[in-house]
Motif scaffolding. Structure first.
Motif, short mmCIF file in Angstrom:
data_model
loop_
_atom_site.label_atom_id
_atom_site.label_comp_id
_atom_site.label_asym_id
_atom_site.label_seq_id
_atom_site.Cartn_x
_atom_site.Cartn_y
_atom_site.Cartn_z
N SER A 87 0.85 -1.25 -0.09
CA SER A 87 -0.07 0.03 0.09
C SER A 87 1.05 1.26 0.03
O SER A 87 0.68 2.33 -0.89
CB SER A 87 -0.90 -0.04 1.21
OG SER A 87 -1.65 1.07 1.24
N ILE A 88 1.88 1.20 1.02
CA ILE A 88 2.67 2.50 0.97
C ILE A 88 3.45 2.60 -0.38
O ILE A 88 3.64 3.81 -0.85
CB ILE A 88 3.61 2.55 2.59
CG1 ILE A 88 2.75 2.34 3.50
CG2 ILE A 88 4.81 3.37 2.18
CD1 ILE A 88 3.58 2.14 4.61
N CYS A 89 3.76 1.42 -0.83
CA CYS A 89 4.63 1.60 -2.11
C CYS A 89 3.92 2.02 -3.34
O CYS A 89 4.32 2.58 -4.23
CB CYS A 89 5.47 0.42 -2.39
SG CYS A 89 7.08 0.07 -1.34
N ASN A 90 2.75 1.90 -3.11
CA ASN A 90 1.66 2.28 -4.21
C ASN A 90 1.27 3.60 -3.96
O ASN A 90 0.34 4.19 -4.74
CB ASN A 90 0.44 1.28 -4.16
CG ASN A 90 0.92 -0.04 -5.03
OD1 ASN A 90 1.54 0.03 -6.08
ND2 ASN A 90 0.28 -1.02 -4.56
N GLY A 91 1.97 4.37 -3.08
CA GLY A 91 1.51 5.93 -3.11
C GLY A 91 0.59 6.22 -1.87
O GLY A 91 0.44 7.55 -1.58
N ASN A 92 0.25 5.48 -1.02
CA ASN A 92 -0.73 5.71 -0.04
C ASN A 92 0.16 5.98 1.32
O ASN A 92 1.00 5.11 1.74
CB ASN A 92 -1.55 4.42 0.43
CG ASN A 92 -2.59 4.25 -0.43
OD1 ASN A 92 -3.31 5.15 -0.90
ND2 ASN A 92 -2.49 2.95 -0.94
N GLU B 144 8.16 0.43 11.45
CA GLU B 144 9.34 1.54 11.70
C GLU B 144 10.59 1.02 12.86
O GLU B 144 11.71 1.55 12.47
CB GLU B 144 8.63 2.77 12.50
CG GLU B 144 9.10 3.99 12.61
CD GLU B 144 8.54 5.09 13.41
OE1 GLU B 144 9.25 6.19 13.20
OE2 GLU B 144 7.53 4.93 13.82
N ALA B 145 10.02 0.33 13.80
CA ALA B 145 11.23 -0.19 14.59
C ALA B 145 12.17 -1.22 13.67
O ALA B 145 13.38 -1.14 14.05
CB ALA B 145 10.86 -0.86 15.73
N ASN B 146 11.60 -1.86 12.91
CA ASN B 146 12.58 -2.64 11.89
C ASN B 146 13.18 -1.89 10.66
O ASN B 146 13.70 -2.55 9.88
CB ASN B 146 11.70 -3.98 11.41
CG ASN B 146 11.61 -4.85 12.61
OD1 ASN B 146 12.59 -5.54 13.11
ND2 ASN B 146 10.40 -5.19 13.24
N ARG B 147 12.83 -0.78 10.82
CA ARG B 147 13.65 0.11 9.72
C ARG B 147 12.99 0.07 8.30
O ARG B 147 13.73 0.16 7.30
CB ARG B 147 15.08 0.19 9.74
CG ARG B 147 15.58 0.59 11.03
CD ARG B 147 17.23 0.47 11.12
NE ARG B 147 17.62 0.81 12.42
CZ ARG B 147 18.80 0.42 12.61
NH1 ARG B 147 19.73 0.20 11.75
NH2 ARG B 147 19.40 1.06 14.00
N SER C 49 6.61 6.62 4.61
CA SER C 49 7.28 6.19 3.51
C SER C 49 8.40 4.88 3.63
O SER C 49 8.89 4.86 4.74
CB SER C 49 8.11 7.42 2.96
OG SER C 49 9.14 7.81 3.80
N PRO C 50 8.49 4.06 2.28
CA PRO C 50 9.34 3.26 2.38
C PRO C 50 10.77 3.56 2.62
O PRO C 50 11.18 4.49 2.08
CB PRO C 50 9.14 2.40 1.27
CG PRO C 50 8.54 3.42 0.41
CD PRO C 50 7.81 4.41 1.14
N THR C 51 11.33 2.93 3.39
CA THR C 51 13.07 3.01 3.30
C THR C 51 13.64 2.27 2.37
O THR C 51 12.93 1.44 1.51
CB THR C 51 13.56 2.64 4.78
OG1 THR C 51 13.48 1.20 4.79
CG2 THR C 51 12.90 3.37 5.87
N ASP C 52 15.02 2.71 1.86
CA ASP C 52 15.59 1.92 1.03
C ASP C 52 15.65 0.38 1.38
O ASP C 52 15.71 -0.55 0.62
CB ASP C 52 17.15 2.56 0.77
CG ASP C 52 17.29 3.67 0.25
OD1 ASP C 52 16.13 4.14 -0.56
OD2 ASP C 52 18.15 4.66 0.09
N TYR C 53 15.74 0.13 2.82
CA TYR C 53 15.74 -1.23 3.13
C TYR C 53 14.38 -2.05 2.64
O TYR C 53 14.50 -2.96 2.44
CB TYR C 53 16.22 -0.95 4.59
CG TYR C 53 16.22 -2.51 5.38
CD1 TYR C 53 17.30 -3.44 4.87
CD2 TYR C 53 15.37 -2.97 6.55
CE1 TYR C 53 17.28 -4.50 5.58
CE2 TYR C 53 15.70 -4.11 7.11
CZ TYR C 53 16.61 -4.89 6.50
OH TYR C 53 16.61 -6.20 7.18
N CYS C 54 13.46 -1.12 3.09
CA CYS C 54 12.01 -1.90 2.70
C CYS C 54 11.92 -2.05 1.08
O CYS C 54 11.67 -3.04 0.84
CB CYS C 54 11.17 -0.81 2.89
SG CYS C 54 9.29 -1.21 2.56
N HIS C 55 12.54 -1.22 0.22
CA HIS C 55 12.62 -1.48 -1.06
C HIS C 55 13.51 -2.87 -1.43
O HIS C 55 13.22 -3.33 -2.67
CB HIS C 55 13.26 -0.31 -1.82
CG HIS C 55 12.30 0.85 -1.93
ND1 HIS C 55 11.09 0.74 -2.74
CD2 HIS C 55 12.61 1.85 -1.57
CE1 HIS C 55 10.20 2.00 -2.59
NE2 HIS C 55 11.26 2.72 -1.84
#
Length: 122
Positions: free
Chosen positions: A41-46, A72-75, A92-98
């Motif tokens: 969802s967040i990566c789709n712009g929400n 958020e705690a898991n970055r 927003s997604p972090t680079d780590y999330c990507h």
């Protein structure tokens, strides 16, 4: 299976204990019913809480709040508070999330194929 990936990920000789620990670590961070849909969802712009909540059928406000804090705690996510009136909070997604992008795409692909396979048997 991609031979290069196998060589990169699996040790020779194989270390089953290490492999199980790595799988458990991954499941701990992204496991459960809601984390991957939230990331998607967040990566789709929400970006705002209510946008994320509305985009995921069945999630409760309490569960979304808990999962966002954990992520958020898991970055995996960055929480940005803007001191406007009223206060604006965006995720927003972090680079780590990507770094989960390939995993999520493979899971979506597998899920679609699995659903089709189940339809064939019916």
């Amino acid at each position: 299976m991609d031979e290069q990936l196998i060589k990169e990920v699996l040790s020779d000789p194989r270390n089953e204990k290490e492999e199980i620990q790595a799988l458990q670590d991954t499941i701990y961070v992204i496991g459960g019913k809601w984390k991957l849909p939230i990331i998607n969802s967040i990566c789709n712009g929400n970006r705002r809480f209510r946008e994320i909540e509305r985009s995921i059928p069945g999630i409760t406000t309490r569960m979304l709040s808990r999962e966002l804090k954990d992520m958020e705690a898991n970055r995996l996510l960055k929480r940005t508070v803007t001191p406007t009136s009223p206060v604006t909070v965006e995720y927003s997604p972090t680079d780590y999330c990507h770094s989960f992008a390939d995993i999520i795409l493979h899971m979506i692909k597998w899920g679609k194929e699995h659903r089709e396979k189940l339809k064939e048997k019916a």
